[in-house]
Design an enzyme around this catalytic site. Structure first.
Site, mmCIF file in Angstrom:
data_model
loop_
_atom_site.group_PDB
_atom_site.id
_atom_site.type_symbol
_atom_site.label_atom_id
_atom_site.label_comp_id
_atom_site.label_asym_id
_atom_site.label_seq_id
_atom_site.Cartn_x
_atom_site.Cartn_y
_atom_site.Cartn_z
ATOM 1 N N ARG A 121 0.871 -1.163 0.068
ATOM 2 C CA ARG A 121 -0.029 0.001 -0.038
ATOM 3 C C ARG A 121 0.630 1.306 -0.209
ATOM 4 O O ARG A 121 0.426 2.386 -0.368
ATOM 5 C CB ARG A 121 -0.943 0.037 1.020
ATOM 6 N N TYR B 52 -13.815 19.059 -15.152
ATOM 7 C CA TYR B 52 -14.250 17.794 -15.429
ATOM 8 C C TYR B 52 -15.391 17.407 -14.027
ATOM 9 O O TYR B 52 -15.132 17.912 -13.012
ATOM 10 C CB TYR B 52 -13.040 16.798 -14.938
ATOM 11 N N LYS C 100 -5.370 8.508 -19.605
ATOM 12 C CA LYS C 100 -5.551 9.070 -21.129
ATOM 13 C C LYS C 100 -4.400 8.988 -21.632
ATOM 14 O O LYS C 100 -3.824 8.025 -22.067
ATOM 15 C CB LYS C 100 -6.187 10.465 -20.792
ATOM 16 N N ASP D 97 -5.026 20.770 -13.600
ATOM 17 C CA ASP D 97 -5.252 19.538 -14.499
ATOM 18 C C ASP D 97 -4.918 19.685 -15.849
ATOM 19 O O ASP D 97 -5.600 20.166 -16.645
ATOM 20 C CB ASP D 97 -6.804 19.112 -14.283
HETATM 21 C C1 LIG Z 1 -10.459 11.311 -17.124
HETATM 22 C C2 LIG Z 1 -10.257 12.835 -16.366
HETATM 23 C C3 LIG Z 1 -10.190 12.645 -15.086
HETATM 24 C C4 LIG Z 1 -10.388 11.728 -14.296
HETATM 25 O O1 LIG Z 1 -9.472 10.696 -14.489
HETATM 26 P P1 LIG Z 1 -9.416 9.312 -14.201
HETATM 27 O O2 LIG Z 1 -8.416 8.401 -14.328
HETATM 28 O O3 LIG Z 1 -10.845 8.791 -15.193
HETATM 29 O O4 LIG Z 1 -10.059 8.997 -12.833
HETATM 30 C C5 LIG Z 1 -9.650 14.045 -14.704
HETATM 31 N N1 LIG Z 1 -9.719 15.262 -15.232
HETATM 32 C C6 LIG Z 1 -9.715 15.254 -16.591
HETATM 33 C C7 LIG Z 1 -9.538 16.540 -17.289
HETATM 34 C C8 LIG Z 1 -10.112 14.073 -17.301
HETATM 35 O O5 LIG Z 1 -10.160 14.158 -18.654
#
Ligand SMILES: *Cc1c(COP(=O)(O)O)cnc(C)c1O
Length: 416
Positions: free
Chosen positions: A79, A132, A229, A204
């Site tokens: 962990r 998001y 992504k 982000d």
């Molecule tokens: C997909 C996404 C998230 C969340 O990520 P996960 O890996 O799906 O938890 C956060 N911010 C943006 C801009 C995203 O495209």
């Protein structure tokens, strides 16, 4: 910058390649292939092994005492991290140009982990409002239960953000580019706003990646990516990462060890594997995004295209100044179409798959009204800037000509 990290992990005894003075720092592909890895790996393997272990052994009692008293770098229990995770963290820190990267089991776990570490009852966070929807939901529905106040201001309105800052404000949050409108933030202005008021800043940068955007260099405190992504890049894993200074990240690492939002060894290997081709993939995503956006902008059935690489985009100038390329995500509105006629375009494409997400090799298409905002009221959708005739296309790495020919037939397929 040294190519291979000097971290004193147990399997990292190889001599570290030194910068020869005057040399350019390594390029992103060199970093994505080599950074963070030991030159010599167990079994003389060229790839990092997958250590399928939930726990790590000590030779004797004295070794445990030494580990604690000397603050040794080694594994203890799954962990708190695993060897593969540390390799990927060093690689991502090198790619981002930051001191310390911390991996989580998803992008949202990274967001939750960072905010849970940094915020206390009575604190306030301010968002640019295009964001998001789960990040917003976490703050408004859940951080509020712990007495944290969330304020939202219109995206790109720096004066409104500054006016919303109070002595309780602890964090300014934005995406760049935003999803799905692809608005771009002037990062230096955003970072400067935080610095002048003694408030930390978070970007982000999932949609941009370190190939297209350098938030740390612009003075932003924390960069967050959904590694699900572009970083993973193959639509086959979930992961998230936060990058920041070591001092800022240490408490986040400690809380992650308690939350347990960690990656298993196999997942981390998939991410390591995906990252090897990071720069090559981004070059193709950028090329496909630009070419598809230009095609759509000139199509008579398209009302509007949102793509920062188009001069018609309201944030094109900021994008040009801050970004190297504009990514694979292209959002557009179908002219004179209600939600059904728009769905018909989505249902007519043959290459992109109908799915949420973005950043993988396969192109994905969705109608935000149906995919992410179906349960919102019409007023909420209007507030979030989601018209019924909006389509979001996440270009993969297929050939641009094929994607364009496919979109062309889908847009022509008006009635049967
Ligand atoms: C997909 C996404 C998230 C969340 O990520 P996960 O890996 O799906 O938890 C956060 N911010 C943006 C801009 C995203 O495209």
């Amino acid at each position: 910058m040294s190519l291979v990290d000097t971290a004193k992990s147990d399997n990292d005894r190889s001599p570290t390649r030194k910068d020869s003075s005057g040399d350019l720092p390594p390029g992103l592909s060199t970093l994505s292939v080599h950074a963070g890895e030991s030159r010599h790996k167990p079994g003389d393997s060229i790839t990092d092994p997958i250590f399928c272990a939930s726990t790590y052994t000590f030779a004797d009692t004295q070794s445990i005492i030494d580990y604690i008293e000397q603050d040794q770098t080694r594994e203890e229990y799954g962990r708190y991290g695993n060897p593969g995770e540390r390799v990927v963290e060093r690689k991502l820190a090198a790619l981002e140009g930051g001191e310390e990267a911390l991996l989580f089991s998803s992008g949202m776990a990274a967001f939750v982990g960072l905010l849970m570490t940094k915020l206390n009852t009575g604190d306030e966070v301010i968002f640019f409002d295009e964001c998001y929807h789960r990040s917003r939901e976490f703050c408004k529905k859940h951080m509020s239960r712990f007495g944290v106040v969330t304020r939202q201001v219109p995206t790109g309105d720096y004066a409104a953000m500054e006016a919303a800052i109070t002595p309780q404000t602890k964090l300014l949050i934005s995406e760049s580019p935003t999803n799905p409108q692809l608005s771009c933030i002037d990062l230096e202005r955003f970072a400067d706003l935080g610095r002048r008021h003694g408030v930390e800043t978070l970007i982000d940068a999932t949609l941009a990646t370190p190939y297209n955007l350098r938030p740390i260099a612009a003075g932003v405190d924390y960069v967050l990516h959904s590694a699900t992504k572009y970083l993973g890049g193959h639509n086959d894993l979930l992961a998230g990462v936060v990058i920041g200074s070591k001092e800022n990240m240490d408490p986040v690492r400690n809380l992650r060890g308690i939350m347990g939002a960690v990656n298993g060894p196999q997942n981390v290997y998939l991410l390591l594997r995906g990252l090897k081709t990071f720069e090559l993939r981004m070059q193709r995503h950028n090329e496909n995004g630009q070419r598809v956006a230009e095609f759509l902008e000139n199509h008579p059935r398209v009302e509007r295209v949102y793509y920062p690489g188009l001069p018609s985009h309201p944030y094109h100038e900021i994008a040009k100044q801050t970004m190297r390329g504009y990514g694979g995500l292209v959002t557009f509105l179908v002219k004179d179409a209600d939600w059904k006629a728009t769905a018909k375009v989505v249902d007519s494409v043959r290459i992109p798959r109908i799915a949420p997400s973005l950043g993988g090799v396969e192109s994905l298409i969705e109608q935000p009204l149906v995919m992410s905002y179906y349960e919102c009221t019409a007023e909420e959708r209007q507030q979030y800037g989601i018209p019924d005739n909006m389509i979001r296309l996440a270009c993969g790495i297929e050939n641009a000509e094929d994607l364009i020919a496919d979109l062309s037939q889908a847009l022509d397929n008006k009635d049967d």
